[in-house]
Structure formats: structure tokens, C-alpha cells
Design a protein around this motif. Structure first.
Motif, PDB file in Angstrom:
ATOM      1  N   MET A   1       0.841  -1.195   0.000  1.00 36.95           N
ATOM      2  CA  MET A   1       0.000   0.000   0.000  1.00 36.95           C
ATOM      3  C   MET A   1       0.879   1.249   0.000  1.00 36.95           C
ATOM      4  SD  MET A   1      -2.661   1.324   2.934  1.00 36.95           S
ATOM      5  CE  MET A   1      -1.317   1.853   4.007  1.00 36.95           C
ATOM      6  N   SER A   2       0.619   2.171  -0.913  1.00 39.65           N
ATOM      7  CA  SER A   2       1.367   3.422  -0.932  1.00 39.65           C
ATOM      8  C   SER A   2       0.850   4.339   0.164  1.00 39.65           C
ATOM      9  CB  SER A   2       1.233   4.100  -2.298  1.00 39.65           C
ATOM     10  OG  SER A   2      -0.123   4.402  -2.566  1.00 39.65           O
ATOM     11  N   ARG A   3       1.750   4.981   0.861  1.00 40.74           N
ATOM     12  CA  ARG A   3       1.374   5.863   1.959  1.00 40.74           C
ATOM     13  C   ARG A   3       1.100   7.270   1.451  1.00 40.74           C
ATOM     14  NH1 ARG A   3       5.838   5.204   6.484  1.00 40.74           N
ATOM     15  NH2 ARG A   3       4.518   6.737   7.520  1.00 40.74           N
ATOM     16  N   VAL A   4       0.226   7.961   2.181  1.00 36.45           N
ATOM     17  CA  VAL A   4      -0.171   9.320   1.847  1.00 36.45           C
ATOM     18  C   VAL A   4       0.147  10.219   3.029  1.00 36.45           C
ATOM     19  CG1 VAL A   4      -2.123  10.832   1.285  1.00 36.45           C
ATOM     20  CG2 VAL A   4      -2.007   8.529   0.307  1.00 36.45           C
ATOM     21  N   ALA A   5       0.662  11.411   2.763  1.00 43.13           N
ATOM     22  CA  ALA A   5       0.915  12.416   3.792  1.00 43.13           C
ATOM     23  C   ALA A   5       0.108  13.665   3.465  1.00 43.13           C
ATOM     24  CB  ALA A   5       2.395  12.755   3.864  1.00 43.13           C
ATOM     25  N   TYR A   6      -0.166  14.446   4.495  1.00 44.76           N
ATOM     26  CA  TYR A   6      -0.833  15.731   4.316  1.00 44.76           C
ATOM     27  C   TYR A   6       0.165  16.835   4.657  1.00 44.76           C
ATOM     28  CZ  TYR A   6      -3.991  19.674   5.121  1.00 44.76           C
ATOM     29  OH  TYR A   6      -4.609  20.895   5.076  1.00 44.76           O
ATOM     30  N   VAL A   7       0.344  17.781   3.739  1.00 46.38           N
ATOM     31  CA  VAL A   7       1.254  18.905   3.971  1.00 46.38           C
ATOM     32  C   VAL A   7       0.602  20.178   3.460  1.00 46.38           C
ATOM     33  CG1 VAL A   7       3.549  19.883   3.593  1.00 46.38           C
ATOM     34  CG2 VAL A   7       3.267  17.400   3.703  1.00 46.38           C
ATOM     35  N   GLY A   9      -2.345  21.637   3.186  1.00 44.82           N
ATOM     36  CA  GLY A   9      -3.502  21.667   2.289  1.00 44.82           C
ATOM     37  C   GLY A   9      -3.501  20.637   1.190  1.00 44.82           C
ATOM     38  N   ARG A  10      -2.455  19.826   1.089  1.00 43.00           N
ATOM     39  CA  ARG A  10      -2.372  18.843   0.003  1.00 43.00           C
ATOM     40  C   ARG A  10      -2.111  17.444   0.549  1.00 43.00           C
ATOM     41  NH1 ARG A  10       2.206  20.552  -3.909  1.00 43.00           N
ATOM     42  NH2 ARG A  10       1.200  18.994  -5.246  1.00 43.00           N
ATOM     43  N   TYR A  11      -2.810  16.465  -0.047  1.00 45.47           N
ATOM     44  CA  TYR A  11      -2.542  15.058   0.224  1.00 45.47           C
ATOM     45  C   TYR A  11      -1.546  14.592  -0.830  1.00 45.47           C
ATOM     46  CZ  TYR A  11      -6.691  15.336   3.161  1.00 45.47           C
ATOM     47  OH  TYR A  11      -7.603  15.693   4.124  1.00 45.47           O
ATOM     48  N   LEU A  12      -0.385  14.126  -0.368  1.00 43.50           N
ATOM     49  CA  LEU A  12       0.722  13.823  -1.272  1.00 43.50           C
ATOM     50  C   LEU A  12       1.238  12.410  -1.045  1.00 43.50           C
ATOM     51  CD1 LEU A  12       2.732  17.104  -0.580  1.00 43.50           C
ATOM     52  CD2 LEU A  12       1.439  16.616  -2.669  1.00 43.50           C
TER      53      LEU A  12
END
Length: 302
Positions: A1-7, A9-12
Motif C-alpha cells: 500500500m502506498s502511503r499518503v501524507a498531508y502537507v 492543504g495537500r494530500y501527497l
């Protein structure tokens, strides 16, 4: 599963997530954070964690960050987008980065900064946590060399990291900080407890010398509800070694028994019945946040 971060205002994609090199969290550790348990895909104790985050940011005089409702929405989105079932949510809010026309590195607060907001998730194997609770762990004592406002959950954790590294190199799992009077303040990432010969739970009172642990608060409430006596006072290393039981608490582990301190055995060197009772109560507390508390309780160690 690819991980997602929030920075900001953006989910990256996690691998591409970054803040500016001049962000004050990088330059001055000018930020506060929270680590929150995710149980059965749901966030545990979110409100108390956001309360503490608000307090830390207020003490740091960081303002104009997203309101609580927005942070809660982002946090739940992070859990959903990462498909996180059991693990940890990390929230960090800093003062931000100065603009191009401002001095990039000034100790005083630049005006009109936009706070930086970062969130990440990672899975946690609660079977390993349960194994530590079943056998107990070793701690090593270290001089408390942190700054005088550890009640603020700031990202300036270098003394904590050095103490924990030294503890691991000494064969211990956690470091217990000791003040100039010989009293235990807290662990490098935990709150410290003992159980006296008469069954009284003892943990250091809230002050600028310790962090107001969310798990600490829950355990105090559960212990009193179960009819156990709790004293909030300082205790020495010698008193801990002479105690009936010792343990520490944290979001990542709940109550974890301490069976040796600086290589010396606590009581009979095994988890005590009071600590084991608190472990069970805390697991039920965490499991209550899941859609299926019974299944979550088994995942957490039963």
C-alpha cells in the motif's frame, strides 16, 4: 500500500511530502505535535489530543492554524486514504516559513506567517506491544537534561532521543529521566509509575517538568474507578526499586510493566497484578473506539 501524507492543504505521496527548508520547525524546532492511536480504522482519544495540541500551540504563541473541526476532518481523511486499520496518526503544526522578502533565519517571530500543518500515518503491530506488556521491559535512568517546559509537546526532542539511544545501548527499552533531587520525572517518551507495597499507584504530578500524558490521564481515571488509590507525587529511583511494581504509560504502548531498573530487579522481576489489571482496562478503553470493540480487544492482546 502506498502511503499518503498531508502537507499544508495537500494530500501527497509520502515519498514526495516535504516542508520548506526555512520552515521554523526545521530551523528552530518551532512546532508542536501529537501522536494518536488508530484502532480498527478509527481514531482514539482525538479530542483530548487536540486539546493538548491547542494548549501547546498556545504556549508557543502559534496562532491562525486550522480550527479543530478542520483538523479532525483531515485526520480522518488521512486514516481513510492510508487504509489504516491499526496504527498511529502524527500531527505537527509549526509557525511556518518566512516569505522571500523576510529574513529566512531570525530568532524572533516573523510577522504574518502561515502555520505549517503536517500529518502522517503508519501501522503499528499491537502484537509486539502486547508481548512487551506480557513480559515487562527494562529501563535505564538518565539525568534529565531537557528544557524547563516539557509540558509543551514541542518537536525539540533531541535530549529525549539521546537518552533513549543511551538506554537501548545499555540493553534497556526506555530511559527514565532523573532530576537534580534524585526524583524520576518521566520517561523519554512515557510517563513513569510505581505501585507501593500497600497497592497505591504513584506518578509525578503535572507541572512544567512532565508532559500531561493522555494515557496517563485515562489510567488515573480507570484506576480510581476500579477502587485503586492514586497519589500524584514525586518518587526516587530507590523507591522505584523497592516498589511492589513499576510501569510506564504512553499512547503507543498503554501501560507497560517495568521489571528491571539499571539492571536491578523490581520485585520478583515479573509484571504485577495491578499493572496487568490496568493493561486490560486500557485495552478495553482503546477497543471501545472501534466499530467492533470485541474484535479490536483481541487484536490489542485480549
Amino acid at each position: 500500500m502506498s502511503r499518503v501524507a498531508y502537507v499544508n492543504g495537500r494530500y501527497l505521496p509520502y515519498a514526495h511530502a516535504a516542508i520548506h527548508v526555512d520552515d521554523r520547525a526545521v530551523q528552530f524546532a518551532d512546532a508542536a505535535y501529537e501522536v494518536i492511536a488508530v484502532i480498527g480504522g478509527r481514531i482514539a482519544d482525538l479530542d483530548p489530543h487536540l486539546d493538548r495540541l491547542d494548549r501547546s500551540l498556545g504556549e508557543l504563541r502559534i496562532a491562525n492554524y486550522p480550527p479543530r473541526a478542520a483538523l479532525a476532518v483531515i485526520a480522518r481523511q488521512m486514516v481513510r486514504r492510508n487504509r489504516l486499520d491499526y496504527g498511529l496518526l502524527y500531527i505537527q503544526i509549526g509557525r511556518g516559513a518566512p516569505g522571500l522578502r523576510q529574513s529566512p533565519r531570525d530568532s524572533t517571530f516573523p510577522k504574518d506567517l502561515r502555520p505549517s500543518v503536517v500529518m502522517t500515518c503508519r501501522p503499528l503491530d499491537f502484537r509486539k506491544v502486547a508481548a512487551r506488556a506480557a513480559t515487562g521491559v527494562a529501563v535505564a535512568t538518565m539525568p534529565d537534561q531537557r528544557w524547563a517546559r516539557v509540558d509543551i509537546k514541542a518537536v525539540s526532542l533531541l535530549p529525549n532521543a539521546l537518552a533513549k539511544q543511551a538506554a537501548r545501548e545499555a540493553g534497556a527499552f526506555e530511559a527514565w529521566m532523573v532530576d537534580r533531587d534524585g526524583n524520576v520525572t518521566e520517561g523519554a517518551s512515557t510517563n513513569a509509575w510505581i505501585v507501593t507495597a500497600d497497592g497505591t499507584l504513584v506518578t509525578r504530578p503535572l507541572s512544567s517538568s512532565i508532559l500531561a500524558g493522555i494515557t496517563r490521564h485515562v489510567v488515573i481515571a480507570q484506576a480510581r474507578e476500579a477502587g485503586l488509590r492514586v497519589e500524584e507525587r514525586a518518587f526516587t529511583v530507590a523507591e522505584a526499586l523497592a516498589a511492589k511494581e513499576a510501569f510506564f504509560t504512553s499512547t503507543t504502548g498503554g501501560p507497560i510493566p517495568v521489571v528491571t531498573i539499571d539492571g536491578k530487579t523490581v520485585a520478583n522481576g515479573a509484571p504485577g497484578e495491578t499493572t496487568e489489571k490496568l493493561v486490560g482496562l486500557y485495552r478495553r478503553h482503546l477497543a471501545s473506539f472501534a466499530a467492533d470493540p470485541a474484535a479490536a480487544f483481541q487484536v490489542l492482546g485480549g
